[in-house]
Design a protein around this motif. Structure first.
Motif, mmCIF file in Angstrom:
data_model
loop_
_atom_site.group_PDB
_atom_site.id
_atom_site.type_symbol
_atom_site.label_atom_id
_atom_site.label_comp_id
_atom_site.label_asym_id
_atom_site.label_seq_id
_atom_site.Cartn_x
_atom_site.Cartn_y
_atom_site.Cartn_z
ATOM 1 N N LEU A 1 42.646 90.560 -9.819
ATOM 2 C CA LEU A 1 43.246 89.539 -10.676
ATOM 3 C C LEU A 1 42.214 88.499 -11.092
ATOM 4 C CD1 LEU A 1 46.728 88.900 -9.046
ATOM 5 C CD2 LEU A 1 46.218 90.013 -11.220
ATOM 6 N N ILE A 2 41.374 88.099 -10.119
ATOM 7 C CA ILE A 2 40.343 87.104 -10.428
ATOM 8 C C ILE A 2 39.370 87.661 -11.465
ATOM 9 C CG2 ILE A 2 38.394 85.822 -9.478
ATOM 10 C CD1 ILE A 2 40.051 85.705 -6.834
ATOM 11 N N VAL A 3 38.909 88.907 -11.216
ATOM 12 C CA VAL A 3 37.978 89.518 -12.175
ATOM 13 C C VAL A 3 38.633 89.638 -13.540
ATOM 14 C CG1 VAL A 3 36.633 91.575 -12.711
ATOM 15 C CG2 VAL A 3 36.740 90.741 -10.372
ATOM 16 N N LEU A 4 39.895 90.038 -13.554
ATOM 17 C CA LEU A 4 40.619 90.201 -14.817
ATOM 18 C C LEU A 4 40.659 88.885 -15.597
ATOM 19 C CD1 LEU A 4 42.618 91.941 -16.604
ATOM 20 C CD2 LEU A 4 44.426 90.824 -15.322
ATOM 21 N N THR A 5 41.012 87.814 -14.900
ATOM 22 C CA THR A 5 41.103 86.518 -15.568
ATOM 23 C C THR A 5 39.759 86.116 -16.157
ATOM 24 O OG1 THR A 5 42.703 85.937 -13.888
ATOM 25 C CG2 THR A 5 41.910 84.159 -15.285
ATOM 26 N N PHE A 6 38.701 86.280 -15.347
ATOM 27 C CA PHE A 6 37.386 85.889 -15.850
ATOM 28 C C PHE A 6 36.929 86.795 -16.982
ATOM 29 C CE2 PHE A 6 37.035 83.178 -12.150
ATOM 30 C CZ PHE A 6 36.385 82.095 -12.713
ATOM 31 N N ALA A 7 37.238 88.102 -16.873
ATOM 32 C CA ALA A 7 36.832 89.026 -17.935
ATOM 33 C C ALA A 7 37.503 88.634 -19.247
ATOM 34 C CB ALA A 7 37.206 90.459 -17.552
ATOM 35 N N ILE A 8 38.796 88.315 -19.187
ATOM 36 C CA ILE A 8 39.484 87.938 -20.433
ATOM 37 C C ILE A 8 38.979 86.585 -20.928
ATOM 38 C CG2 ILE A 8 41.737 87.326 -21.411
ATOM 39 C CD1 ILE A 8 42.962 89.580 -20.022
ATOM 40 N N LEU A 9 38.717 85.706 -19.984
ATOM 41 C CA LEU A 9 38.187 84.385 -20.341
ATOM 42 C C LEU A 9 36.845 84.506 -21.064
ATOM 43 C CD1 LEU A 9 39.433 81.631 -19.729
ATOM 44 C CD2 LEU A 9 37.889 81.432 -17.792
ATOM 45 N N LEU A 10 35.991 85.406 -20.577
ATOM 46 C CA LEU A 10 34.660 85.547 -21.171
ATOM 47 C C LEU A 10 34.673 86.461 -22.397
ATOM 48 C CD1 LEU A 10 32.484 85.959 -17.952
ATOM 49 C CD2 LEU A 10 32.698 83.948 -19.420
#
Lengths: 221, 252, 66
Positions: A128-137
């Protein structure tokens, strides 16, 4: 230079706030598309966990596409765009500001809501953390590439469909890296990535507003 | 000085139109000659491949079609850059004339790839990095054609299309590497085409076929560009003269 | 010199006939149809432009006589 960008961002945000329904409906579109997938493929947690990164990313691409035709269209209609193009400061800066504003109202909400939807797909906390950051970036790149398409199709008949035809193929690297990063976490591969291609991609970030500005000038001639 | 003069002369549609007209039969003839030689060498003379049997003979059109699909996109991007930099009329017309042929080449490459993949890999389609990139290239062609078709003003169509081509050409390496990375991430679905060392006759057959495809593309693009020229320059004197001439002497 | 012993051998392509001829057939078809379409397109364009030219000329004549 930053004053110009900030002024454009402020203005576009103010305009967007007057039309909050647009932001909310794009967000709901994202939520609905993502929620439809389990209904289509079945509720097995293993399958859903595997599908989650791809589904969330494809839905994010489509949700970003929704608001793109409006990026320059309103300013084009009331003549603001021509004023901005005639102004002494470079048009690329204005475009940069508009792209950032577009990301703030379209990309950022997606990144904030994504972990909630990820839970629906039974993703682990790490993923979930990686997903959020991936979408954020990743979403700023979507806004940046999308701006080129929006400028090229400005004022054309059937511009919306045409825009997706032009822009979606160019979104593929973002989709692959974005979903791939999450996928690597889900499958426990982590850390495998192709840095040269990514670096290349980020270098282009600086060029993109100028390509959009050139496209706008063509459209305004 | 004379060099420069010539360059401008040929960049003008009025001079290029008849030049292309006289060159088309030559390119077509050369294409047929190369094609017959390539087919003879590839289909009749070349030996059986020890790994792929006779099925490998698809290579004689698959590889040339793939090469041309990529090459034509690069040529279009080159014309686009010239057009945007020097504001020449001819370059936009050339790019538009090349696009359908390039798209057809990309389609042929995918079609023959599928027919090759079925007996060799057991599947019509695999998400191989090269196949996927070729598919995306086809999308880029279609996007370009849709964009130029949607813009009524030819000048704006040329410039917008040109810009899209340049954006596309910058993005192609990124797309390719990202697809390759994606492919290694999902190992198992990827199939590597083992390249056996090619017999000399096979290589020559392939090169001859590639020349055939190249000359064919030039001939068809010239045919198309001549029509585009008439259409765009219909208010000029030379087109009016050309139309009157074609009326007396029949179609050329 | 020639690799094949009989014509039916050539057609069978060692069992890959469908795939090989499917590829070559599609290519031949496209390479035959594309120039025809382009040529026909050219003919209709020329006919249309000539009609327009005549219409323009008529309009000009009328203006001149009036």
């Amino acid at each position: 230079m930053f004053r110009i960008i900030a002024a454009v961002i402020g203005r576009d945000l103010k305009l967007a706030m007057r039309r909050q329904a647009d932001i909310v409906s794009a967000l709901f579109f994202f939520i609905i598309v993502v929620s439809l997938f389990p209904l289509g493929v079945g509720p097995e947690p293993d399958l859903l966990r595997k599908l989650a990164p791809g589904v969330l990313w494809v839905a994010a691409l489509l949700a970003t596409m929704l608001s793109l035709p409006r990026l320059f269209a309103d300013d084009h209609r009331d003549g603001t765009l021509e004023q901005l193009a005639l102004a002494p400061h470079p048009l690329g800066l204005v475009v940069t500001g508009k792209v950032i504003a577009h990301w703030l109202v379209s990309g950022l909400p997606l990144a904030l809501i994504a972990p909630v939807l990820g839970v629906q797909f039974d993703l682990s906390a790490d993923a979930l953390i990686v997903l959020t950051f991936a979408i954020l970036l990743g979403t700023p790149a979507l806004s940046g590439i999308g701006a080129i398409g929006a400028a090229l199709t400005l004022g054309l008949r059937g511009g919306g469909v045409l825009l997706s035809l032009l822009v979606l193929p160019l979104y593929i690297p973002v989709l692959i890296f974005g979903a791939g990063a999450v996928d690597a976490t889900v499958t426990g591969l982590g850390g495998r990535s192709s840095f040269p291609a990514r670096r290349h991609h980020f270098c282009l970030t600086r060029l993109r507003p100028w390509a959009s500005a050139a496209a706008l000038k063509i459209a305004l001639e | 000085m004379t060099d420069r003069f010539n360059l401008y002369r040929f960049a003008s549609p009025a001079t290029f139109y008849p030049l292309a007209g006289t060159l088309i039969p030559y390119f077509a003839a050369v294409s047929v000659v190369f094609g017959l030689a390539g087919l003879w060498l590839g289909m009749l003379v070349a030996p059986t491949d020890f790994q792929q049997g006779e099925g490998y003979r698809i290579i004689f059109i698959h590889v040339p079609a793939s090469w041309m699909s990529m090459f034509i996109y690069l040529v279009m991007a080159f014309w686009a850059a010239i057009g945007l930099a020097f504001n020449t009329r001819l370059s936009g017309m050339m790019a538009q004339a090349l696009a359908p042929t390039g798209a057809l080449m990309a389609f042929l490459s995918l079609w023959t790839g599928a027919l090759w993949g079925k007996p060799m890999w057991g599947a019509w389609w695999v998400w191989d990095a090269r196949l996927t990139s070729e598919l995306i290239l086809l999308f880029l062609y279609i996007g370009y054609m849709a964009l130029t078709a949607a813009i009524d003003d030819p000048k704006r169509a040329d410039k917008a299309g040109g810009l899209l081509l340049l954006v596309g050409v910058v993005n192609i390496p990124i797309i390719y590497f990202s697809v390759k990375w994606w492919n290694t991430l999902h190992q198992g679905s990827s199939v590597n085409l083992t390249k056996s060392s090619m017999a000399e006759t096979m290589l020559w057959g392939m090169l001859l076929m590639a020349m055939c495809f190249w000359m064919y593309s030039i001939a068809v693009a010239f045919m198309r560009v001549r029509t585009i020229m008439l259409e765009r320059e219909r208010h000029t004197d030379w087109v009016k003269a050309e139309l009157a001439k074609a009326g007396n002497g029949g179609e050329q | 010199m020639i690799h094949w012993t009989s014509f039916s051998d050539f057609l069978a392509m060692g069992g890959y006939g469908l795939y090989v001829w499917g590829s070559f057939g599609a290519t031949a078809l496209i390479m035959a149809v594309e120039p025809i379409v382009v040529a026909r397109n050219r003919k209709t364009t020329i006919a249309r432009l000539r009609r327009q030219l005549r219409a323009d000329a008529r309009a000009e004549n009328r203006n001149a006589t009036e």
